[in-house]
Design a protein around this motif. Structure first.
Motif, mmCIF file in Angstrom:
data_model
loop_
_atom_site.group_PDB
_atom_site.id
_atom_site.type_symbol
_atom_site.label_atom_id
_atom_site.label_comp_id
_atom_site.label_asym_id
_atom_site.label_seq_id
_atom_site.Cartn_x
_atom_site.Cartn_y
_atom_site.Cartn_z
ATOM 1 N N THR A 22 0.653 -1.511 0.310
ATOM 2 C CA THR A 22 -0.203 -0.062 -0.407
ATOM 3 C C THR A 22 0.798 1.229 0.198
ATOM 4 O OG1 THR A 22 0.032 0.070 2.488
ATOM 5 C CG2 THR A 22 -2.256 -1.294 0.987
ATOM 6 N N ALA A 23 0.304 2.391 -0.631
ATOM 7 C CA ALA A 23 1.472 3.833 -1.113
ATOM 8 C C ALA A 23 0.113 5.042 -0.370
ATOM 9 C CB ALA A 23 1.590 3.851 -1.853
ATOM 10 N N ALA A 24 0.481 5.559 -0.571
ATOM 11 C CA ALA A 24 -0.330 6.613 -0.543
ATOM 12 C C ALA A 24 0.395 8.196 -0.423
ATOM 13 C CB ALA A 24 -1.268 7.370 1.134
ATOM 14 N N ALA A 25 0.184 9.109 -1.568
ATOM 15 C CA ALA A 25 1.044 10.463 -1.791
ATOM 16 C C ALA A 25 -0.863 11.669 -2.096
ATOM 17 C CB ALA A 25 1.462 10.516 -2.903
ATOM 18 N N GLY A 26 -0.537 12.504 -1.059
ATOM 19 C CA GLY A 26 -1.067 13.351 -1.273
ATOM 20 C C GLY A 26 -2.607 13.039 -0.635
ATOM 21 N N ALA A 27 -4.145 13.228 -1.231
ATOM 22 C CA ALA A 27 -4.972 12.866 -0.961
ATOM 23 C C ALA A 27 -5.173 11.443 -1.604
ATOM 24 C CB ALA A 27 -5.929 13.381 -1.396
ATOM 25 N N HIS B 25 5.567 8.624 -6.018
ATOM 26 C CA HIS B 25 5.215 9.836 -5.097
ATOM 27 C C HIS B 25 5.028 9.590 -4.003
ATOM 28 C CE1 HIS B 25 4.668 11.818 -8.629
ATOM 29 N NE2 HIS B 25 3.619 10.660 -9.428
ATOM 30 N N ALA B 26 5.103 8.641 -3.239
ATOM 31 C CA ALA B 26 5.267 8.188 -2.070
ATOM 32 C C ALA B 26 6.573 8.615 -1.287
ATOM 33 C CB ALA B 26 4.433 6.972 -1.857
ATOM 34 N N SER B 27 6.707 8.531 0.371
ATOM 35 C CA SER B 27 8.306 8.558 0.269
ATOM 36 C C SER B 27 7.631 7.034 1.272
ATOM 37 C CB SER B 27 8.142 9.222 1.718
ATOM 38 O OG SER B 27 7.152 9.771 3.074
ATOM 39 N N ALA C 125 1.757 5.705 4.418
ATOM 40 C CA ALA C 125 1.111 4.532 3.610
ATOM 41 C C ALA C 125 0.263 3.766 4.768
ATOM 42 C CB ALA C 125 2.596 4.000 3.817
ATOM 43 N N PRO C 126 -1.010 3.288 4.037
ATOM 44 C CA PRO C 126 -2.026 2.564 4.586
ATOM 45 C C PRO C 126 -1.629 1.181 5.244
ATOM 46 C CG PRO C 126 -2.601 3.270 2.862
ATOM 47 C CD PRO C 126 -1.330 3.608 2.635
#
Length: 161
Positions: A19-24, A60-62, A103-104
């Motif tokens: 899983t990944a998150a970047a911005g919204a 785009h995720a850290s 990160a979820p």
């Protein structure tokens, strides 16, 4: 030219949800190409298909989260491997919480780690994300059987590999 089919046919590697998150944006997918790749310093490599929405968010995720699935979690594998986040929000269908770097982290997994993305490597139709672990769940007293490639070999992917 030689291929990998004959060699890969004997492998039955564990399956992961990354899983990944970047911005919204949040994304997650089922992954079979992943492994610890260094002991000192500790490193884990995850390979994401460039056709996959998770790759587009991950670049785009850290941080990325990597989740090992138990053998009884075929439904989770079907959600993250057989559906695309282009059509639905997979995270509306599972319990999760934000981990480091946003990160979820899926609540119902036998093991997970969150890693900071150190490098991205071109591997052809997949990109390798080299992770430096920053968090992991505490181990349980029993090591459950993991979901393996043979358990999901009949799964139709949400995106072509």
């Amino acid at each position: 030219m030689a291929g990998l089919d004959a060699f890969a046919d004997v492998l039955d590697y564990p399956m992961y949800v990354v899983t990944a998150a970047a911005g919204a944006e949040r994304a997650g997918c089922l992954v079979g190409f992943a492994s610890q790749c260094s002991i000192d310093p500790p490193r884990f490599m995850v390979w994401l298909s460039t056709a996959n929405r998770t790759y587009r968010v991950a670049r785009h995720a850290s941080h990325l989260a990597v989740h090992a699935l138990r053998s009884d979690q075929r439904a989770t594998a079907e959600l993250f491997g057989g559906r695309t986040g282009d059509d639905l929000d997979k995270f509306d269908r599972v319990a999760w919480s934000p981990g480091q770097g946003g990160a979820p982290v899926l609540d119902d997994c036998c093991a997970w780690l969150v890693g900071r993305v150190r490098e991205v490597v071109d591997g052809g139709d997949h990109r390798g994300f080299l992770l430096s672990p920053v968090a992991e769940n505490p181990p349980g007293p029993v090591r459950p059987p993991l979901l393996r490639f043979s358990d999901v070999a009949d799964l139709s992917p949400g995106h072509p590999a």
